[in-house]
Design a protein around this motif. Structure first.
Motif, PDB file in Angstrom:
ATOM      1  N   HIS A 270       0.843  -1.210   0.000  1.00 28.76           N
ATOM      2  CA  HIS A 270       0.000   0.000   0.000  1.00 28.76           C
ATOM      3  C   HIS A 270       0.875   1.255   0.000  1.00 28.76           C
TER       4      HIS A 270
ATOM      5  N   HIS B 213       1.583   8.649   4.015  1.00 26.22           N
ATOM      6  CA  HIS B 213       2.215   8.026   2.849  1.00 26.22           C
ATOM      7  C   HIS B 213       3.543   8.689   2.480  1.00 26.22           C
TER       8      HIS B 213
ATOM      9  N   HIS C 288      -7.554   9.568   0.340  1.00 27.08           N
ATOM     10  CA  HIS C 288      -6.566   9.256  -0.699  1.00 27.08           C
ATOM     11  C   HIS C 288      -6.729  10.144  -1.936  1.00 27.08           C
TER      12      HIS C 288
ATOM     13  N   HIS D 233      -3.548  12.218   5.792  1.00 27.14           N
ATOM     14  CA  HIS D 233      -3.251  10.876   5.263  1.00 27.14           C
ATOM     15  C   HIS D 233      -2.118  10.893   4.234  1.00 27.14           C
TER      16      HIS D 233
END
Ligand code: ZN
Ligand code: ZN
Length: 310
Positions: A151, A234, A210, A230
């Protein structure tokens, strides 16, 4: 039912799912996950198309979009239909059986006498903490990280990236969410409704987090998952050793575990991915990647230990 063996239970649920597959897939209902997901995809797609972009690529033109779409169909539909529903029920069943064998009587509490709003709050908070904690473990335990790295290896993000993860995650994340609800005694219609509420909120926010959108959510970033916090989850160069912002919905867990992170300058946008990216680009390559690296590690360790013995 508790007299059944785990194998019998799985077979019974599995064949029941297959018999009702048409209903499960096409039944228009606010509590049907397939219907909810379809709506969430459409809204996320529209938001990403029309809001200002954070990264310089378009929704469909993003490198990786079509792989992500394949993941999305595989995870949400194919795998979900062929076995996942039966599998999650079976994990819960096996867990209950195991607890009973150890002499623990379930449920641990009986929430039915509480007003509905109180049940909804308890269910939501417990469920959300379990999702957070499962994600926390995916980052902190090396064995799990090999799978979760799939991911994080994505170097571009968009709404479809949400489902770009290794199928093994379902064996950790999903049962983690179902088991506590069973422990707390939520069951039947009530459980389906409460689960539906959580699912609506979590699916919507996780897909939105996302999205490649450049909107500053201000104080909301401290409270719920957003694209602002978020995307830092990442970040290629993660601000902390094991990562930051693990939340699924509520950021309170990150504040409590001291894993919350957001730079004060909202214009700062992280580079995405992992520093040591050795993850293959294809779906099949990614499917076997964790097993390959785990195996390789063991081999390397063995070589090293034989060398040191010499
Ligand atoms: Zn993660
Ligand atoms: Zn993510």
């Amino acid at each position: 039912m508790s007299e059944m063996s785990i194998g019998e239970y799985f077979t019974a649920i599995f064949s029941n799912v297959w018999k009702n597959i048409g209903d499960i897939m096409f039944h228009v209902s606010w509590t049907n996950p397939y219907f909810v997901l379809l709506l969430v995809y459409i809204v996320a797609f529209l938001l990403e198309s029309f809001l200002p972009a954070k990264k310089p690529y378009s929704v469909l033109g993003r490198k990786g979009f079509w792989t992500d779409l394949g993941y999305l169909l595989f995870i949400d539909f194919l795998f979900g239909i062929i076995g996942f529903i039966a599998l999650t029920y079976t994990v819960e069943f096996a867990f209950t059986k195991g607890m009973q064998a150890m002499g623990v009587s379930l449920p641990l509490m009986n929430p039915i006498h509480l007003p509905f709003w109180a049940q909804a709050i308890i269910f939501f908070v417990v469920m959300d903490f379990c999702q957070f904690f499962a994600h926390y473990l995916l980052h902190h335990i090396n064995f799990f990280w090999k799978f979760h790295k799939i991911h994080h290896a994505q170097e571009t993000l968009g709404f479809a990236s949400t489902r770009h993860f290794h199928i093994m995650e379902y064996f950790v994340l999903k049962p983690m969410g179902w088991i506590p609800a069973g422990l707390l005694g939520f069951s039947g219609e009530e459980y389906i409704l409460l689960y539906g509420i959580y699912m609506w909120v979590a699916y919507s926010l996780v897909f939105f987090s996302h999205c490649n959108v450049n909107v500053n959510f201000g104080f909301l970033n401290k409270i719920i998952i957003t694209p602002n916090n978020h995307y830092w989850h990442h970040a290629k160069n993660i601000p902390r050793k094991y990562g930051v912002n693990y939340a699924s919905v509520l950021m309170i867990w990150d504040h409590l575990f001291r894993s919350y992170y957001l730079p004060t300058d909202p214009k700062l946008i992280p580079q995405l991915g992992v520093p040591d990216n050795d993850v293959p680009e294809t779906f099949w390559g990614q499917l076997i990647y964790p097993f390959k690296t785990l195996f390789k590690k063991e081999e390397e360790q063995q070589v090293a230990s034989t060398k040191s013995k010499k």
